[in-house]
Design a protein around this motif. Structure first.
Motif, PDB file in Angstrom:
ATOM      1  N   ALA A   1       0.843  -1.203   0.160  1.00 36.68           N
ATOM      2  CA  ALA A   1      -0.030   0.142   0.004  1.00 36.68           C
ATOM      3  C   ALA A   1       0.742   1.270  -0.131  1.00 36.68           C
ATOM      4  N   PRO A   2       1.851   1.416   0.868  1.00 36.11           N
ATOM      5  CA  PRO A   2       2.631   2.661   0.920  1.00 36.11           C
ATOM      6  C   PRO A   2       3.131   3.076  -0.583  1.00 36.11           C
ATOM      7  N   MET A   3       3.140   2.080  -1.457  1.00 38.07           N
ATOM      8  CA  MET A   3       3.871   2.476  -2.771  1.00 38.07           C
ATOM      9  C   MET A   3       2.754   2.726  -3.763  1.00 38.07           C
ATOM     10  N   VAL A   4       1.557   2.604  -3.468  1.00 33.45           N
ATOM     11  CA  VAL A   4       0.461   2.733  -4.584  1.00 33.45           C
ATOM     12  C   VAL A   4       0.795   4.203  -5.293  1.00 33.45           C
ATOM     13  N   SER A   5       0.451   5.079  -4.470  1.00 36.41           N
ATOM     14  CA  SER A   5       0.340   6.465  -5.115  1.00 36.41           C
ATOM     15  C   SER A   5       1.454   7.005  -5.940  1.00 36.41           C
ATOM     16  N   GLN A   6       2.516   6.618  -5.641  1.00 38.66           N
ATOM     17  CA  GLN A   6       3.902   7.222  -6.355  1.00 38.66           C
ATOM     18  C   GLN A   6       3.944   6.205  -7.562  1.00 38.66           C
ATOM     19  N   LEU A   7       3.540   4.864  -7.259  1.00 36.29           N
ATOM     20  CA  LEU A   7       3.748   4.078  -8.405  1.00 36.29           C
ATOM     21  C   LEU A   7       2.725   4.444  -9.534  1.00 36.29           C
ATOM     22  N   SER A   8       1.525   4.724  -9.009  1.00 32.87           N
ATOM     23  CA  SER A   8       0.288   5.301  -9.906  1.00 32.87           C
ATOM     24  C   SER A   8       0.650   6.302 -10.825  1.00 32.87           C
ATOM     25  N   GLU A   9       1.372   7.251  -9.993  1.00 29.67           N
ATOM     26  CA  GLU A   9       1.745   8.463 -10.824  1.00 29.67           C
ATOM     27  C   GLU A   9       2.855   8.277 -11.862  1.00 29.67           C
ATOM     28  N   MET A  10       3.728   7.335 -11.389  1.00 27.52           N
ATOM     29  CA  MET A  10       4.653   7.104 -12.467  1.00 27.52           C
ATOM     30  C   MET A  10       4.471   6.287 -13.346  1.00 27.52           C
ATOM     31  N   LEU A  11       3.375   5.414 -13.360  1.00 29.47           N
ATOM     32  CA  LEU A  11       2.853   4.661 -14.517  1.00 29.47           C
ATOM     33  C   LEU A  11       1.904   5.360 -15.415  1.00 29.47           C
ATOM     34  N   GLY A  12       1.287   6.306 -14.699  1.00 26.76           N
ATOM     35  CA  GLY A  12       0.355   7.306 -15.652  1.00 26.76           C
ATOM     36  C   GLY A  12       1.438   8.089 -16.370  1.00 26.76           C
ATOM     37  N   GLN A  13       2.543   8.649 -15.919  1.00 24.84           N
ATOM     38  CA  GLN A  13       3.610   9.581 -16.799  1.00 24.84           C
ATOM     39  C   GLN A  13       3.981   8.519 -17.889  1.00 24.84           C
ATOM     40  N   MET A  14       4.518   7.329 -17.386  1.00 22.61           N
ATOM     41  CA  MET A  14       4.839   6.588 -18.478  1.00 22.61           C
ATOM     42  C   MET A  14       4.215   6.361 -19.621  1.00 22.61           C
ATOM     43  N   TYR A  15       2.876   5.933 -19.347  1.00 24.09           N
ATOM     44  CA  TYR A  15       2.186   5.443 -20.339  1.00 24.09           C
ATOM     45  C   TYR A  15       1.754   6.497 -21.472  1.00 24.09           C
ATOM     46  N   SER A  16       1.575   7.706 -20.729  1.00 20.51           N
ATOM     47  CA  SER A  16       1.217   8.778 -21.531  1.00 20.51           C
ATOM     48  C   SER A  16       2.255   9.174 -22.618  1.00 20.51           C
ATOM     49  N   THR A  17       3.378   9.064 -22.021  1.00 20.42           N
ATOM     50  CA  THR A  17       4.578   9.444 -22.850  1.00 20.42           C
ATOM     51  C   THR A  17       4.658   8.328 -24.219  1.00 20.42           C
ATOM     52  N   ILE A  18       4.787   7.115 -23.679  1.00 17.12           N
ATOM     53  CA  ILE A  18       5.007   6.126 -24.803  1.00 17.12           C
ATOM     54  C   ILE A  18       4.403   4.864 -23.959  1.00 17.12           C
ATOM     55  N   PRO A  19       3.120   4.617 -24.632  1.00 19.90           N
ATOM     56  CA  PRO A  19       2.213   3.427 -24.132  1.00 19.90           C
ATOM     57  C   PRO A  19       2.929   2.085 -24.269  1.00 19.90           C
ATOM     58  N   GLN A  20       3.115   1.283 -23.319  1.00 20.40           N
ATOM     59  CA  GLN A  20       3.592  -0.161 -23.541  1.00 20.40           C
ATOM     60  C   GLN A  20       2.707  -1.215 -22.556  1.00 20.40           C
ATOM     61  N   ALA A  21       2.748  -2.337 -23.263  1.00 16.84           N
ATOM     62  CA  ALA A  21       1.745  -3.408 -22.732  1.00 16.84           C
ATOM     63  C   ALA A  21       2.193  -3.593 -21.213  1.00 16.84           C
ATOM     64  N   SER A  22       3.242  -3.453 -20.699  1.00 14.88           N
ATOM     65  CA  SER A  22       3.901  -4.167 -19.516  1.00 14.88           C
ATOM     66  C   SER A  22       3.342  -3.032 -18.502  1.00 14.88           C
ATOM     67  N   ALA A  23       3.019  -1.661 -18.834  1.00 10.76           N
ATOM     68  CA  ALA A  23       2.488  -0.763 -17.617  1.00 10.76           C
ATOM     69  C   ALA A  23       0.950  -1.104 -17.544  1.00 10.76           C
ATOM     70  N   LEU A  24       0.123  -1.720 -18.610  1.00  9.28           N
ATOM     71  CA  LEU A  24      -1.118  -2.055 -18.355  1.00  9.28           C
ATOM     72  C   LEU A  24      -1.387  -3.233 -17.578  1.00  9.28           C
ATOM     73  N   ASP A  25      -0.327  -4.245 -17.731  1.00  9.22           N
ATOM     74  CA  ASP A  25      -0.344  -5.649 -16.852  1.00  9.22           C
ATOM     75  C   ASP A  25      -0.134  -4.981 -15.322  1.00  9.22           C
ATOM     76  N   LEU A  26       0.824  -4.148 -15.062  1.00  7.96           N
ATOM     77  CA  LEU A  26       0.930  -3.729 -13.714  1.00  7.96           C
ATOM     78  C   LEU A  26      -0.199  -2.989 -13.255  1.00  7.96           C
ATOM     79  N   THR A  27      -0.898  -2.260 -13.745  1.00  7.09           N
ATOM     80  CA  THR A  27      -2.056  -1.607 -13.782  1.00  7.09           C
ATOM     81  C   THR A  27      -3.305  -2.645 -13.225  1.00  7.09           C
ATOM     82  N   ARG A  28      -3.441  -3.602 -14.253  1.00  7.95           N
ATOM     83  CA  ARG A  28      -4.239  -4.664 -13.808  1.00  7.95           C
ATOM     84  C   ARG A  28      -3.802  -5.387 -12.489  1.00  7.95           C
ATOM     85  N   GLN A  29      -2.572  -5.750 -12.063  1.00  6.94           N
ATOM     86  CA  GLN A  29      -2.480  -6.241 -10.878  1.00  6.94           C
ATOM     87  C   GLN A  29      -3.072  -5.531  -9.758  1.00  6.94           C
TER      88      GLN A  29
END
Length: 915
Positions: free
Chosen positions: A697-725
């Motif tokens: 839980a303590p990592m959720v908010s910073q990881l969500s933010e980082m994934l969002g930035q990553m995916y908006s810049t260059i979308p990649q399937a692995s980011a979607l898989d992590l979001t699904r988890q």
């Protein structure tokens, strides 16, 4: 003819292909009937005559419906006379003509040509036609041989197949005497006899009663003494014995046993002379009789001695001298026989079983000795001379032996382990006789084969075995490997007897430093750390130190380094938190420093590999580092719960992740273009989320933010898989879900933009996105009620009733989806995707039946849609068939496949047959 010349003689491959295409079309054209016969004329070369004969066969076998019944007899007469002409001509043309006549016969039997085979025999036995008797005889044998073969591959409908099989079975009476006479005639040339045996091989596949080919089989056994006939005789005998129907003829089988036993002399001679082909052939005969009929022969109690003699003959084949696969290839054929025999004995009821076990337990103990002898490595010099392919075949052979031993254990039980232990003990304690490492290795290999899959916890010989291991003089890589794997196989036993760890752990840690033992030592350490972690704290410092040393020296390849990290994760999980943190610090710091350096460099292929390697080490460590198991582990090996107070403060993995988070972001910013690096970063968090669950839980908010930035810049399937988890694990946690919800909305809108530009270029994103949406629907359907989400674009049929916005999209756009699906089925999309389109149709039918009924009617009314090749009637049938199936998805897939073939004009062609 020009096209044929191009096909055979033109060096240009494109011209060949064009010619091939044109000729395929020509074969099926109505004119084929005329040109076939012309191409067969004697002044043409064999290649052209062959094409003529092939075209005839194609017309008869595939377009039978085009031939008017009144032409059957003419066709038959023409084929007979052509076969007579070619009897002394080109063999390949003769064979094609025979196949064409065979196809004609199969299509006409039984009504239009009741006694086809008898007529063939009669026609060819009549004198005349200027063709010598021997050539005519060989032509007849060719015809009789291809007839059953053509039946096996014919495209007759199922009900016809049954009728024709019956008719052919009745015709065996016309074939048998002819074959019998030709085999027994002293002056029959070898070539004729070989063809007779080939013909027998072909007919027995039709399940002709074994009792009716007894005499021929006897002649087949006699032919085994003639080297020219040996191979064909073996095939014929093996085919006859192996056909499923033959087990009904027990009396015939009993007559075959002594005939097989009589081959033992020939077998021994062949082995002595190194004649591998003969020993292989005889072994095939013995094994096919034993393997296919052990049950029937075991039941004949009064013949138990002759069956036991057959079993011993097969044992001789199992233990045939020489090393597999270099000096012999026969022993591997026998292994399944031992499974079958054991199954048959063990399936008898208790009293009967006891009687058989008295006879066969000693046989199986002997089998174990034979198998372990065969599993022995050759001398070092000899092994060094083997090719890598031979070494690989030998490795697979040993695995097969290992599986057989494991199976035999079910019959022999604990006594088998004691037996192996006694042998090993004698070998290692006998000072007089020097032992070869090969012998020791094979016995250990036997132990390992059994301990790997069978629970040996009750066995009283394991402590003795572990006591023997340190006495082994390990002077060779293969032996060392087997020692390692044996210790690994006993990991569960060690967890119950932790006092023995001190005698084997030093061996494992020592082996870790040897690159030749990489796979065996690392996998064994991993097993021990997984099974015995609560007993390892006293050894932890030492294990971590040795592991660190081998990692720094880069002794192991990448995948072994990853396993080693998993082993350390298991090991650390059982330590107190402060010890975990201390060990993690010393273990990870060198890698973090390396990663900091790499993050500053300009991206290039070699530093990319180094970065992926370090990220991989971290994810593998976090895959198994799980301190929560301490609290719920209630096995005896866990310490009493009160000695470890429940965990307070953050999870050690989270502490490390927070420390390296900024560094990981730096790495990402440079490598965002590279899907492999992004995947490696996502893997660290994905493994951690899976292991830590809510502790993440303590990592959720910073990881969500980082994934969002990553995916908006260059979308990649692995980011979607992590979001699904994260959706999966935190769906029900109101405190931690808002950042995940924002991330979900963001990746959905970014992905939909990609879809508008055309999803075809990103199949992996499409796949991961659909999985993410499915997970969200399962775990948190209210995500789709969000203002910020464009529900329109996602595939949400099952929820059109319970989620109003989804229902609305289906109402508005469902018909567009249906039109796209029908267009694809109509031929706009690859045939390999039809199952997926069928799933969409099935789902629409199941969840919005009313709408689908209206839409299908409207869509299929358009003329020429989805294909100009389908009639209105065919479209109606398709529509009715689909709407009828709301339960059976398999059936809808078949309906779609059938319809797409009609739409593409392929229905009833050879493509359809393969589809």
């Amino acid at each position: 003819i020009g096209a044929l010349h191009q096909l055979y003689y033109d060096p240009n491959i494109e011209n060949k292909n064009l010619a091939q295409k044109w000729l395929m079309q020509a074969q099926i054209s109505p004119q084929a009937w005329q040109f076939c016969w012309a191409l067969l004329s004697p002044d043409k070369v064999p290649e052209i005559q062959y094409f003529g004969a092939s075209a005839l066969h194609t017309k008869i076998s595939r377009y039978w419906g085009d031939i008017p019944a009144e032409q059957y007899d003419t066709l038959k007469t023409q084929l007979f006379s052509q076969i007579a002409l070619f009897a002394s001509g080109s063999k390949i043309v003769l064979t094609r003509l025979c196949v064409a006549l065979a196809s004609l016969a199969l299509n006409m039997m039984p009504e239009a040509w009741p006694s086809a085979v008898s007529e063939m025999v009669r026609m060819f036995q009549e004198e005349g036609g200027g063709v010598d008797g021997r050539a005519r005889c060989l032509a007849l044998l060719e015809l009789l041989t291809v007839l059953p073969e053509e039946f096996q591959t014919s495209r007759l409908p199922q009900y016809r197949k049954g009728q024709v099989r019956g008719a052919l079975g009745r015709e065996w009476a016309a074939v048998y005497p002819l074959l019998q006479q030709l085999l027994r005639q002293p002056d029959s040339p070898a070539l004729v006899k070989a063809r007779v045996l080939k013909c027998l091989s072909s007919w027995v596949l039709l399940d002709v009663p074994l009792s009716e080919s007894e005499g021929l089989l006897e002649a087949g056994f006699a032919a085994l003494s003639d080297p020219e006939l040996f191979d064909t005789a073996v095939e014929a005998i093996v085919n006859a014995i192996s056909q499923p129907d033959s087990q009904r003829y027990v009396n015939t089988l009993l007559k075959l046993v002594p005939q097989v036993l009589q081959l033992q002399e020939q077998l021994r001679e062949a082995v002595q002379n190194g004649d591998m082909e003969t020993s292989h052939g005889i072994c095939r005969i013995a094994v096919s009789l034993g393997e296919n009929h052990s049950r029937a022969l075991l039941e004949q109690v009064e013949h138990w001695q002759s069956f036991l003699a057959l079993v011993n003959m097969i044992m001789f084949c199992t233990g045939i001298p020489g090393h597999y696969p270099v000096n012999e290839t026969t022993s591997s054929l026998t292994l399944t026989f031992w499974y079958t025999l054991q199954d048959d004995i063990m399936s008898f009821e208790a009293e009967k079983q006891a009687v058989y076990l008295q006879v066969y337990r000693p046989v199986y103990f002997q089998l174990v000795d034979v198998l372990l002898h065969k599993a022995q490595f050759p001398t070092d010099e000899e092994y060094a001379s083997w090719s890598s392919d031979e070494k690989e075949q030998f490795r697979i052979y040993r695995v097969d032996i290992s599986d057989t031993l494991m199976y035999v254990y079910e019959m022999l039980g604990a006594e088998l382990l004691s037996n192996l232990y006694d042998k090993l003990g004698r070998l290692l304690t006998n000072a007089e006789q020097p032992t070869s490492w090969q012998h020791t290795e094979a016995l250990l290999y036997g132990f390992q084969s059994i301990a790997e899959t069978i629970d040996v916890n009750y066995s009283d010989v394991i402590p003795g075995l572990i006591g023997l291991i340190p006495r082994i003089n390990i002077n060779n890589v293969q032996l060392a490997d087997t020692v390692m794997f044996t210790i690994g196989a006993l990991a569960e036993w060690l967890a119950d007897h932790p006092v023995m760890l001190s005698s084997v752990l030093p061996l494992v840690l020592q082996a870790l430093g040897n690159p030749d033992l990489s796979v065996s030592s690392v996998s064994t350490l991993k097993k021990i750390c997984r099974e015995c972690k609560y007993d390892l704290p006293p050894y932890a410092t030492n294990i971590v130190a040795v592991s660190q040393e081998v990692l720094i020296k880069q002794i192991h390849k990448t995948s072994q380094c990853m396993w080693l990290m998993q082993a350390l994760g298991f090991l650390l999980s059982a330590l107190p938190v402060e010890d975990i943190l201390r060990n993690l610090h010393s273990l990870i710091t060198p890698y973090i420093q390396q990663l900091e350096k790499l993050a500053e460099e300009t991206p290039n292929p070699s530093n990319k590999l180094a970065i992926i390697h370090i990220l991989g080490l971290l994810s593998n460590l976090f895959t198994t580092l799980d301190i929560t198991k301490q609290e719920d582990e209630s096995g005896e090996s866990a310490p009493p719960v009160k000695s470890t107070p429940p965990q307070s403060g953050p999870n050690p993995v989270v502490v490390v992740l927070q420390q390296v988070f900024a560094l990981i972001q730096t790495v990402l910013s440079k490598w965002l273009n590279d899907s492999q690096v992004v995947e490696a970063v996502c893997a660290i968090f994905e493994k951690s989320v899976k292991t830590l669950l809510h502790d993440f839980a303590p990592m959720v908010s910073q990881l969500s933010e980082m994934l969002g930035q990553m995916y908006s810049t260059i979308p990649q399937a692995s980011a979607l898989d992590l979001t699904r988890q994260m959706v999966h694990i935190f769906a029900s946690e109101t405190d931690h879900f808002p950042p995940i919800k924002a991330l979900f909305e963001l990746v959905t809108s970014v992905t939909l933009t990609i879809f508008q530009q055309g999803p075809r270029d990103h199949p992996d994103i499409v796949d991961s996105f659909m999985q993410l949406q499915a997970q969200a629907l399962k775990r948190k359907p209210d995500l789709f009620l969000s203002e910020n989400l464009d529900v329109k674009a996602t595939e949400l049929l099952p929820h059109c009733a319970d989620i109003p916005p989804v229902g609305q999209v289906v109402q508005e756009d469902g018909k567009l989806l249906l039109l796209a699906v029908l267009e694809a089925i109509g031929g706009q999309s690859s045939r390999s995707l039809m199952d997926q389109f069928a799933e969409v149709l099935f789902s629409m039918n199941k969840h919005c039946f009313g709408l689908l009924t209206v839409w299908l009617k409207e869509a299929l009314q358009s003329p020429g849609f989805p294909s100009s090749r389908v009639s209105d009637e065919q479209k109606d049938t398709f529509s009715q068939q689909v709407l009828r199936e709301r339960v059976n998805k398999r059936r809808v897939k078949d309906i779609v496949k059938e319809f797409t073939l009609v739409c593409r004009g392929l229905h009833g062609t050879e493509y359809a047959a393969e589809y």
